[in-house]
Design a protein around this motif. Sequence first.
Motif, PDB file in Angstrom:
ATOM      1  N   ARG A   1      -3.501   4.538  -6.058  1.00  0.00           N
ATOM      2  CA  ARG A   1      -3.813   4.054  -4.708  1.00  0.00           C
ATOM      3  C   ARG A   1      -4.779   4.987  -3.997  1.00  0.00           C
ATOM      4  N   SER A   6      -5.020   2.096   2.918  1.00  0.00           N
ATOM      5  CA  SER A   6      -4.802   1.115   3.981  1.00  0.00           C
ATOM      6  C   SER A   6      -3.985  -0.081   3.511  1.00  0.00           C
ATOM      7  N   VAL A   7      -3.847  -0.251   2.203  1.00  0.00           N
ATOM      8  CA  VAL A   7      -3.037  -1.343   1.659  1.00  0.00           C
ATOM      9  C   VAL A   7      -1.578  -0.922   1.653  1.00  0.00           C
ATOM     10  N   ASN A   8      -0.707  -1.793   2.165  1.00  0.00           N
ATOM     11  CA  ASN A   8       0.718  -1.500   2.213  1.00  0.00           C
ATOM     12  C   ASN A   8       1.245  -1.175   0.813  1.00  0.00           C
ATOM     13  N   THR A  43       3.055  -4.039  -0.991  1.00  0.00           N
ATOM     14  CA  THR A  43       2.102  -5.050  -1.456  1.00  0.00           C
ATOM     15  C   THR A  43       1.334  -4.541  -2.671  1.00  0.00           C
ATOM     16  N   ALA A  73      -4.511  -8.518  -2.928  1.00  0.00           N
ATOM     17  CA  ALA A  73      -3.761  -7.685  -1.984  1.00  0.00           C
ATOM     18  C   ALA A  73      -4.688  -7.052  -0.957  1.00  0.00           C
ATOM     19  N   ILE A  74      -5.859  -6.607  -1.387  1.00  0.00           N
ATOM     20  CA  ILE A  74      -6.831  -6.038  -0.445  1.00  0.00           C
ATOM     21  C   ILE A  74      -7.272  -7.100   0.555  1.00  0.00           C
ATOM     22  N   LYS A  79      -5.576  -9.735   1.478  1.00  0.00           N
ATOM     23  CA  LYS A  79      -4.431 -10.076   2.331  1.00  0.00           C
ATOM     24  C   LYS A  79      -4.201  -9.014   3.396  1.00  0.00           C
ATOM     25  N   GLU A  80      -4.347  -7.753   3.032  1.00  0.00           N
ATOM     26  CA  GLU A  80      -4.041  -6.673   3.971  1.00  0.00           C
ATOM     27  C   GLU A  80      -5.209  -6.322   4.886  1.00  0.00           C
ATOM     28  N   ASN A  81      -6.436  -6.313   4.344  1.00  0.00           N
ATOM     29  CA  ASN A  81      -7.581  -5.793   5.102  1.00  0.00           C
ATOM     30  C   ASN A  81      -8.695  -6.805   5.337  1.00  0.00           C
TER      31      ASN A  81
END
Length: 352
Positions: A106, A113-115, A118, A219-220, A222-224
Amino acid sequence: MGDTVVVKADDMVIQPKNYMRGYVTTTVHYLTSVIFYICLNFLKNYPLTLIAFCRSQILSRQAIKSFKPAPRFYSLAVERSQETATNDFSNVNNKRNNEAQISALRARLNLQSVNMETFKQALAHRSDQNVSLAYIGQWVSTLCVSEYIHCKYPNLFPDALESTVTAYIGHQSLSNLAREVGLDSTTISSFDQQQDANRGSNSKAKLATSDCMRALIGAIYKENGFDAAKKFIHDFILSREFNVNDTINFKEPKRHLSALLRKLNKEPAISRILSETGRASSSPVFVVGVFSGSEKLGEGFGYNLKMAEFRACHAALNKHYGKEVVDFTLPSDADKVTNYTAGPLGDTQAIP
């Protein structure tokens, strides 16, 4: 009185008296008495015998329950219990190591910045969340790569465009990328990566790592958001070198080039020998150029004129369809520039 013997004169047969009858009778009486005595003693002691037998059975069962395993089996049981404890300890260590590897991955990809949850879901292959993220990541990556390739190579026809996009985000490319960044060692999957390392391009382990890479892109996104996902795709996928000419293949390049020139309203193609050597030898070399009027479209070589002309026509088609634009603005960045001008729109190949 003694035994009497009767002798007849006519036949001279001697008939003894039956003196064995008394002996047999005595013997039978004796045996009967013995059997009766044995039965009497058995019946007399039967309750005590029954009690002793039942007691022995109870003691035997208690003894069986109190038995300990033989030393070799007992040691084997101890070894198994120790092995189970060791495996549990190893599983805990592996879990800790996997957590450390995930955190390192990560940080290496600059995705703090990604949870974290997630991020882990993206690495859990074939889980419900992983499948959803991979589906999103597939479409996001297809959009970003298609947009970039279309703007960079505007003359590329649809079949070659699709092949180029697949070359960037296909299973093989994403699996190689996952191995380079270390994602394959953190993927939570039921497949053995080491045993599957030397198998084909469609092996299960490679499919798992490529799916996890798509899920990571999802995921990126979805989160950012889209911009963050696009930046990741440009930094790690589109930055890889690829020769687009490998996707431009024609079986009859001369026929296709003639159709293309007619479509572009240019003069027909003419082949000319530019140079040659060893025509009379066993290994000659010819260099042929293809021209449209005075414009040289392509050049090729071969051991005969036909092969050289084939390569020259193919080079001319690669030059046209693989034309690269250096300075361009992506349509997704139109709102970030003052004056946006759309790039040229490509066309289908001259002969579908």
